[in-house]
Design an enzyme around this catalytic site. Structure first.
Site, PDB file in Angstrom:
ATOM      1  N   GLN A   1      54.417  23.674  30.469  1.00  0.00           N
ATOM      2  CA  GLN A   1      53.451  23.444  31.463  1.00  0.00           C
ATOM      3  C   GLN A   1      52.009  23.857  30.814  1.00  0.00           C
ATOM      4  OE1 GLN A   1      53.874  26.039  35.045  1.00  0.00           O
ATOM      5  NE2 GLN A   1      52.118  24.686  36.288  1.00  0.00           N
TER       6      GLN A   1
ATOM      7  N   HIS B   1      54.514  14.859  37.872  1.00  0.00           N
ATOM      8  CA  HIS B   1      54.078  13.786  37.159  1.00  0.00           C
ATOM      9  C   HIS B   1      55.100  12.559  37.751  1.00  0.00           C
ATOM     10  CE1 HIS B   1      51.891  15.682  33.719  1.00  0.00           C
ATOM     11  NE2 HIS B   1      52.770  16.863  34.200  1.00  0.00           N
TER      12      HIS B   1
ATOM     13  N   HIS C   1      52.643  20.988  39.635  1.00  0.00           N
ATOM     14  CA  HIS C   1      52.228  19.505  39.994  1.00  0.00           C
ATOM     15  C   HIS C   1      53.557  18.751  39.382  1.00  0.00           C
ATOM     16  CE1 HIS C   1      50.694  20.793  36.056  1.00  0.00           C
ATOM     17  NE2 HIS C   1      50.937  19.643  35.534  1.00  0.00           N
TER      18      HIS C   1
END
Ligand code: DGP
Length: 142
Positions: A97, A105, A103
């Site tokens: 990260q 992808h 988040h």
């Protein structure tokens, strides 16, 4: 694990302090294009709630992010005539990260076409704008 830093770059995007190429938004999540895409249409899906990664996210926020990830993946299959989707999600530096707001992808893939290396090249603004428009329309169309 360190505390959530409200000054990370995605927190600034979520607050509207920095721009993004938005493809989807609801009350709990935001999805926008990665500006250093590993393939055309590479998208990031975030919860609006503060969380560094899956280790501190609430199970409900995590579940919602993956609901949106599925919608984005389905839209990307159509918008980019993809043959498949790679999903990546990194947790803490040791896990790969770099930006510390959770988040996921969503990376559209064409058969036989390798992904670019991570964060290797910034895409041109006009290409990102066009891809965001195409993907937002495909997501909205369901
Ligand atoms: P990671 O935390 O390892 O999942 O990597 C962060 C990703 O975020 C990487 O693919 C590049 C992307 N990125 C970095 N800065 C920005 C930015 O300012 N805007 C957008 N849209 N993406 C960014």
């Amino acid at each position: 694990m360190p505390d959530y830093d409200p000054n990370n770059i995605f927190a600034k995007i979520l607050r509207g302090e920095l721009p993004s190429y938005k493809v989807y938004e609801d009350d709990k999540a935001l999805a926008f294009l990665d500006i250093m895409p590993r393939s055309p249409g590479h998208t990031l899906v975030l919860p609006k709630a503060a969380a560094r990664n899956i280790l501190d996210a609430s199970p409900d926020d995590l579940a919602h992010v993956f609901k949106v990830a599925k919608m984005v993946a389905q839209g990307a299959m159509k918008a980019f005539e993809a043959d498949g989707i790679t999903v990546q999600q990194f947790n803490e530096g040791a896990g790969g990260q770099v930006v510390f707001h959770l988040h996921v992808h969503i990376i559209p893939r064409k058969a036989g076409s390798p992904m670019k290396p991570p964060a290797s090249e910034k895409e041109k603004p006009d290409v990102l704008a066009e891809n965001a428009k195409k993907l937002a329309a495909a997501i909205a169309a369901g």
